[in-house]
Write a protein that holds these residues in place. Structure first.
Motif, short mmCIF file in Angstrom:
data_model
loop_
_atom_site.label_atom_id
_atom_site.label_comp_id
_atom_site.label_asym_id
_atom_site.label_seq_id
_atom_site.Cartn_x
_atom_site.Cartn_y
_atom_site.Cartn_z
N GLY A 138 28.18 36.27 42.80
CA GLY A 138 28.78 37.29 41.93
C GLY A 138 28.41 37.09 40.47
N PRO A 139 28.98 37.93 39.61
CA PRO A 139 28.68 37.89 38.18
C PRO A 139 29.28 36.66 37.51
CG PRO A 139 30.49 39.39 38.57
CD PRO A 139 30.00 38.96 39.93
N THR A 140 28.76 36.32 36.34
CA THR A 140 29.37 35.27 35.55
C THR A 140 29.99 35.88 34.30
OG1 THR A 140 29.09 33.03 34.68
CG2 THR A 140 27.35 34.65 34.15
N TRP A 141 30.84 35.13 33.65
CA TRP A 141 31.43 35.57 32.38
C TRP A 141 31.87 34.33 31.63
CZ3 TRP A 141 33.55 36.31 37.18
CH2 TRP A 141 34.76 35.67 37.46
N GLU A 142 32.09 34.51 30.34
CA GLU A 142 32.58 33.44 29.50
C GLU A 142 34.09 33.34 29.70
OE1 GLU A 142 30.64 32.32 25.28
OE2 GLU A 142 31.95 34.08 25.28
N LEU A 186 42.38 47.61 38.38
CA LEU A 186 42.86 47.56 39.77
C LEU A 186 41.71 47.66 40.77
CD1 LEU A 186 44.95 47.80 42.13
CD2 LEU A 186 45.07 50.26 41.61
N VAL A 187 40.84 48.64 40.55
CA VAL A 187 39.74 48.83 41.49
C VAL A 187 38.73 47.69 41.40
CG1 VAL A 187 37.85 50.37 42.20
CG2 VAL A 187 40.05 51.34 41.48
N ALA A 188 38.37 47.34 40.16
CA ALA A 188 37.37 46.28 39.99
C ALA A 188 37.88 44.96 40.56
CB ALA A 188 37.03 46.12 38.51
N LEU A 189 39.10 44.60 40.23
CA LEU A 189 39.63 43.30 40.68
C LEU A 189 39.88 43.27 42.19
CD1 LEU A 189 42.08 42.47 37.75
CD2 LEU A 189 39.91 41.32 38.26
N SER A 190 40.22 44.42 42.77
CA SER A 190 40.36 44.46 44.22
C SER A 190 39.04 44.12 44.89
CB SER A 190 40.84 45.84 44.68
OG SER A 190 42.16 46.08 44.22
N GLY A 191 37.94 44.32 44.16
CA GLY A 191 36.63 43.90 44.64
C GLY A 191 36.55 42.41 44.90
N GLY A 192 37.55 41.65 44.46
CA GLY A 192 37.66 40.23 44.83
C GLY A 192 37.72 40.07 46.34
N HIS A 193 38.13 41.14 47.04
CA HIS A 193 38.19 41.10 48.50
C HIS A 193 36.81 41.22 49.13
CE1 HIS A 193 42.76 42.24 48.71
NE2 HIS A 193 42.53 41.06 48.18
N THR A 194 35.76 41.13 48.34
CA THR A 194 34.41 41.01 48.89
C THR A 194 34.17 39.60 49.46
OG1 THR A 194 32.05 41.19 48.40
CG2 THR A 194 33.42 40.42 46.61
N ILE A 195 35.08 38.68 49.17
CA ILE A 195 35.02 37.35 49.79
C ILE A 195 36.40 37.00 50.37
CG2 ILE A 195 33.08 36.42 48.45
CD1 ILE A 195 35.09 35.04 46.59
N GLY A 196 36.38 36.18 51.40
CA GLY A 196 37.62 35.64 51.94
C GLY A 196 38.18 36.39 53.14
N TYR A 197 39.36 35.97 53.56
CA TYR A 197 39.95 36.40 54.83
C TYR A 197 41.40 36.82 54.65
CZ TYR A 197 35.95 34.04 56.93
OH TYR A 197 34.68 33.68 57.28
N ALA A 198 41.88 37.58 55.63
CA ALA A 198 43.31 37.90 55.70
C ALA A 198 43.83 37.59 57.10
CB ALA A 198 43.54 39.36 55.36
N ALA A 284 27.36 48.10 37.78
CA ALA A 284 28.64 48.64 37.28
C ALA A 284 29.80 47.80 37.81
CB ALA A 284 28.80 50.10 37.70
N PHE A 285 29.76 47.45 39.09
CA PHE A 285 30.83 46.63 39.66
C PHE A 285 30.86 45.25 39.01
CE2 PHE A 285 31.92 43.54 43.23
CZ PHE A 285 33.27 43.48 42.87
N SER A 286 29.71 44.61 38.91
CA SER A 286 29.64 43.26 38.32
C SER A 286 30.22 43.26 36.91
CB SER A 286 28.19 42.78 38.24
OG SER A 286 27.74 42.45 39.52
N ASN A 287 29.79 44.23 36.11
CA ASN A 287 30.27 44.28 34.73
C ASN A 287 31.77 44.53 34.66
OD1 ASN A 287 27.71 43.83 33.75
ND2 ASN A 287 27.27 46.01 33.41
N PHE A 289 34.00 43.91 37.01
CA PHE A 289 34.74 42.77 37.56
C PHE A 289 34.87 41.67 36.51
CE2 PHE A 289 35.34 38.81 39.90
CZ PHE A 289 36.40 39.14 40.72
N ALA A 290 33.75 41.34 35.86
CA ALA A 290 33.77 40.29 34.84
C ALA A 290 34.73 40.65 33.71
CB ALA A 290 32.35 40.07 34.30
N LYS A 291 34.67 41.89 33.27
CA LYS A 291 35.52 42.34 32.17
C LYS A 291 36.99 42.26 32.56
CE LYS A 291 35.96 46.33 29.15
NZ LYS A 291 35.73 47.78 29.13
#
Ligand code: HEM
Ligand code: NAG
Length: 317
Positions: A138-142, A186-198, A284-287, A289-291
């Motif tokens: 995924g993207p990086t950020w400071e 909300l939408v960008a951070l929900s993209g955190g569900h691109t990894i992991g399990y439920a 667009a998603f990477s940017n 999400f990082a923001k």
């Protein structure tokens, strides 16, 4: 009287200055006190994720669940005691959040490398979340730094503040709004569900009862998640669960969101357009999400001389 109000005025100005000065996080916070802090955290996270790829997802989620409960203050890490009503026992966390041993390990290695306890547990979570996302592609950020650790925890706030997977869009929007986060966050951070399990428990009702779900997708999950029993059986939140990519959003567009709350983001409402955008535009998603991660990391941090730097992330000093 006049001198008393002058004292008050001076006190007020000092307080205002102190608050503005201390409420500021910055990326170079440890550059002087411990220049090896970030590299140390990175290698411990790397080792943990190499050993178990899911740990990247678990560490990302820990930071989220920390920030949504009275700000990013490491409160989620406190174990129960007679005075700590541990957030670990809140419904969204119990038998679900994980990674505490890795956090302990990071804290012990970073304290060793720094020569003393200067790095907060809250900052460790923020850095580990970023490093985890990077490791999965995924993207990086400071990462903004300088958070301090709470001396309290709140199971009851965790129960109300962490969003439920049964939520519809208005509830999700409202929940994020309470944290100062908007629909894009909300939408960008929900993209955190691109990894992991439920766990089956979290998506059973969706696969048996929801109508906005691809029927083959729903059927494919029923073996692992029977209508009763198997509560803790796991399914990936998106098909490429170890890779931080746009598949999560592509699947929402195909009505293959695993959680009811995932599909709520693409169900004819105001967030459809963003989901569609992120499903086809990786940059667009990477940017975004990082923001939004930086924004989430800025939720009500303790700074200056508020809180403490815990010696042990599980305990108040
Ligand atoms: C929008 C509201 C959200 C809801 C309702 C929600 C709900 C959930 C649920 C129910 C699970 C599965 C837990 C289990 O079954 O044990 C989960 C997993 C996860 N969530 Fe969320 N989540 C939300 C937002 C987020 C955000 C903002 C992030 C991070 C930026 C995130 C990151 C994760 C990750 C990485 C996992 C997988 C963890 C693992 O495999 O250990 N979630 N989420
Ligand atoms: C489906 O919905 C019905 C009615 O709300 C409920 O009684 C039932 O438990 C649900 N089924 C599952 C598997 O969640």
């Amino acid at each position: 009287m006049a001198s008393r109000s002058l004292v008050c005025l001076i006190a007020f100005v000092l307080l205002a200055l102190a608050t503005t000065a201390s409420s500021q996080l910055c990326p170079d916070f440890y550059d002087k006190s411990c220049p090896v802090a970030l590299s140390t955290i990175k290698w411990v996270v790397e080792a943990a994720v190499n050993k178990e790829p899911r740990m990247a997802a678990s560490l990302l989620r820990l930071h989220f669940h920390d920030c949504f409960v009275n700000g990013c203050d490491g409160s989620i890490l406190l174990d129960p005691t007679s005075t700590i009503d541990s957030e670990k026992n809140a419904v969204p966390n119990l038998n679900s959040v994980r990674g505490f041993k890795v956090v302990d390990n990071i804290k012990s290695e970073v304290d060793k490398a720094c020569g003393s306890s200067v790095v907060s547990c809250a900052d460790i979570l923020a850095i580990a979340a970023r490093d985890s996302v990077v490791l999965q592609g995924g993207p990086t950020w400071e990462v903004q730094l300088g958070r301090r650790d709470s001396t309290t925890a709140s199971r009851t706030t965790a129960n109300t503040a962490i969003p439920s997977p049964l939520s519809d869009l208005p509830a999700l929007i409202d929940n994020f709004k309470n944290q100062g986060l908007d629909e894009t966050d909300l939408v960008a951070l929900s993209g955190g569900h691109t990894i992991g399990y439920a766990r089956c428990l979290a998506f059973r009702n969706r696969i048996y009862n929801d109508t906005n779900i691809d029927s083959e997708f729903a059927d494919s999950l029923k073996c692992e998640c029977p209508s009763s029993g198997g509560d803790s059986n796991l399914a990936p939140l998106d098909p490429t669960t170890e890779s931080f990519d746009m598949e999560y959003f592509r699947n929402l567009v195909e009505k293959k969101g695993l959680l009811h709350s995932d599909q709520a983001l693409f169900n004819g409402g105001s967030t459809d357009a963003l989901v569609e955008k992120y499903s086809s535009d990786a940059i667009a998603f990477s940017n975004a999400f990082a923001k939004s991660m930086v924004k989430m990391g800025n939720i009500k941090p303790l700074t200056g001389n508020e809180g403490e730097i815990r010696l042990n992330c599980r305990k108040v000093n």
